[in-house]
Design a protein around this motif. Sequence first.
Motif, PDB file in Angstrom:
ATOM      1  N   GLY A   1       0.789  -1.218   0.000  1.00 19.36           N
ATOM      2  CA  GLY A   1       0.000   0.000   0.000  1.00 19.36           C
ATOM      3  C   GLY A   1       0.829   1.280   0.000  1.00 19.36           C
ATOM      4  O   GLY A   1       0.295   2.359  -0.213  1.00 19.36           O
ATOM      5  N   ASP A   2       2.144   1.177   0.236  1.00 22.50           N
ATOM      6  CA  ASP A   2       3.007   2.356   0.191  1.00 22.50           C
ATOM      7  C   ASP A   2       3.160   2.828  -1.247  1.00 22.50           C
ATOM      8  O   ASP A   2       3.294   2.028  -2.170  1.00 22.50           O
ATOM      9  N   GLU A   3       3.136   4.130  -1.440  1.00 25.38           N
ATOM     10  CA  GLU A   3       3.403   4.715  -2.750  1.00 25.38           C
ATOM     11  C   GLU A   3       4.877   5.084  -2.793  1.00 25.38           C
ATOM     12  O   GLU A   3       5.378   5.768  -1.899  1.00 25.38           O
ATOM     13  N   VAL A   4       5.564   4.601  -3.829  1.00 25.24           N
ATOM     14  CA  VAL A   4       7.018   4.728  -3.883  1.00 25.24           C
ATOM     15  C   VAL A   4       7.476   5.301  -5.221  1.00 25.24           C
ATOM     16  O   VAL A   4       6.760   5.267  -6.224  1.00 25.24           O
ATOM     17  N   LEU A   5       8.690   5.805  -5.200  1.00 17.48           N
ATOM     18  CA  LEU A   5       9.377   6.298  -6.390  1.00 17.48           C
ATOM     19  C   LEU A   5      10.599   5.421  -6.610  1.00 17.48           C
ATOM     20  O   LEU A   5      11.387   5.211  -5.684  1.00 17.48           O
ATOM     21  N   THR A   6      10.750   4.883  -7.823  1.00 17.53           N
ATOM     22  CA  THR A   6      11.914   4.046  -8.122  1.00 17.53           C
ATOM     23  C   THR A   6      13.048   4.912  -8.639  1.00 17.53           C
ATOM     24  O   THR A   6      12.859   6.078  -8.987  1.00 17.53           O
TER      25      THR A   6
ATOM     26  N   LEU B   1       5.000  -3.681  -7.972  1.00 25.04           N
ATOM     27  CA  LEU B   1       4.423  -2.340  -8.001  1.00 25.04           C
ATOM     28  C   LEU B   1       3.244  -2.302  -8.945  1.00 25.04           C
ATOM     29  O   LEU B   1       3.303  -2.842 -10.048  1.00 25.04           O
ATOM     30  N   SER B   2       2.200  -1.631  -8.521  1.00 26.02           N
ATOM     31  CA  SER B   2       1.043  -1.400  -9.371  1.00 26.02           C
ATOM     32  C   SER B   2       1.143   0.024  -9.898  1.00 26.02           C
ATOM     33  O   SER B   2       0.990   0.989  -9.156  1.00 26.02           O
ATOM     34  N   LEU B   3       1.442   0.149 -11.204  1.00 26.83           N
ATOM     35  CA  LEU B   3       1.597   1.472 -11.805  1.00 26.83           C
ATOM     36  C   LEU B   3       0.240   2.121 -12.069  1.00 26.83           C
ATOM     37  O   LEU B   3       0.093   3.331 -11.948  1.00 26.83           O
ATOM     38  N   ASN B   4      -0.717   1.304 -12.477  1.00 25.06           N
ATOM     39  CA  ASN B   4      -2.109   1.745 -12.639  1.00 25.06           C
ATOM     40  C   ASN B   4      -2.996   0.528 -12.386  1.00 25.06           C
ATOM     41  O   ASN B   4      -2.535  -0.478 -11.879  1.00 25.06           O
ATOM     42  N   ASP B   5      -4.252   0.602 -12.753  1.00 25.41           N
ATOM     43  CA  ASP B   5      -5.168  -0.502 -12.447  1.00 25.41           C
ATOM     44  C   ASP B   5      -4.822  -1.798 -13.170  1.00 25.41           C
ATOM     45  O   ASP B   5      -5.121  -2.885 -12.687  1.00 25.41           O
ATOM     46  N   SER B   6      -4.193  -1.703 -14.328  1.00 24.42           N
ATOM     47  CA  SER B   6      -3.959  -2.910 -15.117  1.00 24.42           C
ATOM     48  C   SER B   6      -2.483  -3.271 -15.283  1.00 24.42           C
ATOM     49  O   SER B   6      -2.179  -4.327 -15.825  1.00 24.42           O
ATOM     50  N   THR B   7      -1.557  -2.433 -14.831  1.00 23.89           N
ATOM     51  CA  THR B   7      -0.139  -2.689 -15.069  1.00 23.89           C
ATOM     52  C   THR B   7       0.600  -2.898 -13.750  1.00 23.89           C
ATOM     53  O   THR B   7       0.618  -2.020 -12.888  1.00 23.89           O
ATOM     54  N   ASN B   8       1.195  -4.076 -13.619  1.00 24.31           N
ATOM     55  CA  ASN B   8       2.027  -4.391 -12.461  1.00 24.31           C
ATOM     56  C   ASN B   8       3.423  -4.737 -12.943  1.00 24.31           C
ATOM     57  O   ASN B   8       3.587  -5.381 -13.988  1.00 24.31           O
ATOM     58  N   ILE B   9       4.428  -4.318 -12.198  1.00 19.78           N
ATOM     59  CA  ILE B   9       5.818  -4.668 -12.512  1.00 19.78           C
ATOM     60  C   ILE B   9       6.480  -5.170 -11.239  1.00 19.78           C
ATOM     61  O   ILE B   9       6.033  -4.895 -10.129  1.00 19.78           O
ATOM     62  N   VAL B  10       7.573  -5.902 -11.405  1.00 17.07           N
ATOM     63  CA  VAL B  10       8.353  -6.405 -10.279  1.00 17.07           C
ATOM     64  C   VAL B  10       9.705  -5.712 -10.311  1.00 17.07           C
ATOM     65  O   VAL B  10      10.377  -5.692 -11.343  1.00 17.07           O
ATOM     66  N   VAL B  11      10.102  -5.129  -9.175  1.00 19.01           N
ATOM     67  CA  VAL B  11      11.390  -4.447  -9.073  1.00 19.01           C
ATOM     68  C   VAL B  11      12.093  -4.900  -7.795  1.00 19.01           C
ATOM     69  O   VAL B  11      11.467  -5.415  -6.869  1.00 19.01           O
ATOM     70  N   GLN B  12      13.393  -4.715  -7.765  1.00 19.92           N
ATOM     71  CA  GLN B  12      14.151  -5.006  -6.553  1.00 19.92           C
ATOM     72  C   GLN B  12      13.847  -3.948  -5.502  1.00 19.92           C
ATOM     73  O   GLN B  12      13.601  -2.785  -5.824  1.00 19.92           O
ATOM     74  N   LYS B  13      13.896  -4.359  -4.247  1.00 18.19           N
ATOM     75  CA  LYS B  13      13.662  -3.410  -3.162  1.00 18.19           C
ATOM     76  C   LYS B  13      14.709  -2.296  -3.166  1.00 18.19           C
ATOM     77  O   LYS B  13      14.406  -1.152  -2.858  1.00 18.19           O
ATOM     78  N   SER B  14      15.925  -2.632  -3.523  1.00 14.77           N
ATOM     79  CA  SER B  14      16.993  -1.630  -3.515  1.00 14.77           C
ATOM     80  C   SER B  14      16.816  -0.572  -4.602  1.00 14.77           C
ATOM     81  O   SER B  14      17.450   0.483  -4.549  1.00 14.77           O
ATOM     82  N   ALA B  15      15.940  -0.827  -5.593  1.00 18.89           N
ATOM     83  CA  ALA B  15      15.697   0.145  -6.652  1.00 18.89           C
ATOM     84  C   ALA B  15      14.704   1.224  -6.227  1.00 18.89           C
ATOM     85  O   ALA B  15      14.484   2.178  -6.959  1.00 18.89           O
ATOM     86  N   ILE B  16      14.132   1.087  -5.044  1.00 19.95           N
ATOM     87  CA  ILE B  16      13.186   2.092  -4.560  1.00 19.95           C
ATOM     88  C   ILE B  16      13.974   3.192  -3.871  1.00 19.95           C
ATOM     89  O   ILE B  16      14.758   2.941  -2.961  1.00 19.95           O
ATOM     90  N   SER B  17      13.775   4.433  -4.322  1.00 20.68           N
ATOM     91  CA  SER B  17      14.561   5.540  -3.791  1.00 20.68           C
ATOM     92  C   SER B  17      13.819   6.362  -2.754  1.00 20.68           C
ATOM     93  O   SER B  17      14.458   7.022  -1.946  1.00 20.68           O
ATOM     94  N   ALA B  18      12.486   6.346  -2.758  1.00 27.42           N
ATOM     95  CA  ALA B  18      11.748   7.151  -1.782  1.00 27.42           C
ATOM     96  C   ALA B  18      10.343   6.606  -1.596  1.00 27.42           C
ATOM     97  O   ALA B  18       9.755   6.043  -2.518  1.00 27.42           O
ATOM     98  N   VAL B  19       9.817   6.792  -0.398  1.00 25.27           N
ATOM     99  CA  VAL B  19       8.414   6.496  -0.112  1.00 25.27           C
ATOM    100  C   VAL B  19       7.686   7.832  -0.158  1.00 25.27           C
ATOM    101  O   VAL B  19       8.072   8.782   0.521  1.00 25.27           O
TER     102      VAL B  19
END
Length: 112
Positions: free
Chosen positions: A60-65, A85-103
Amino acid sequence: MSLFISDAHAQAAPGGAAGGGFEMLIMLGVFGLIFYFMLYRPQAKRVKEHKNLVSALSKGDEVLTQGGMVGKIAKVSEEKDFVELSLNDSTNIVVQKSAISAVLPKGTMKAI
């Protein structure tokens, strides 16, 4: 008159520099302190903050990669270091946790 060498020392050693062992150790110590406080310590602080940020991620956290994508965390994989990550209602992607730069604050995605 030089700032670091008195005129008497400069005239006494015409063939080369004499002594200066203790002064050299002091200068190396000063450079070591400058290196620690200007380079190592701030970088270690940033790494520690990022590690705390990554460990506190939850659904549920909104993040910036680091790539500039903004999304909401749909699933957190604990044993593996990936989040979905859910970018919008229909698009999900998988990223590494270390690629997240900010909450980001809640509601940022709707404001964009």
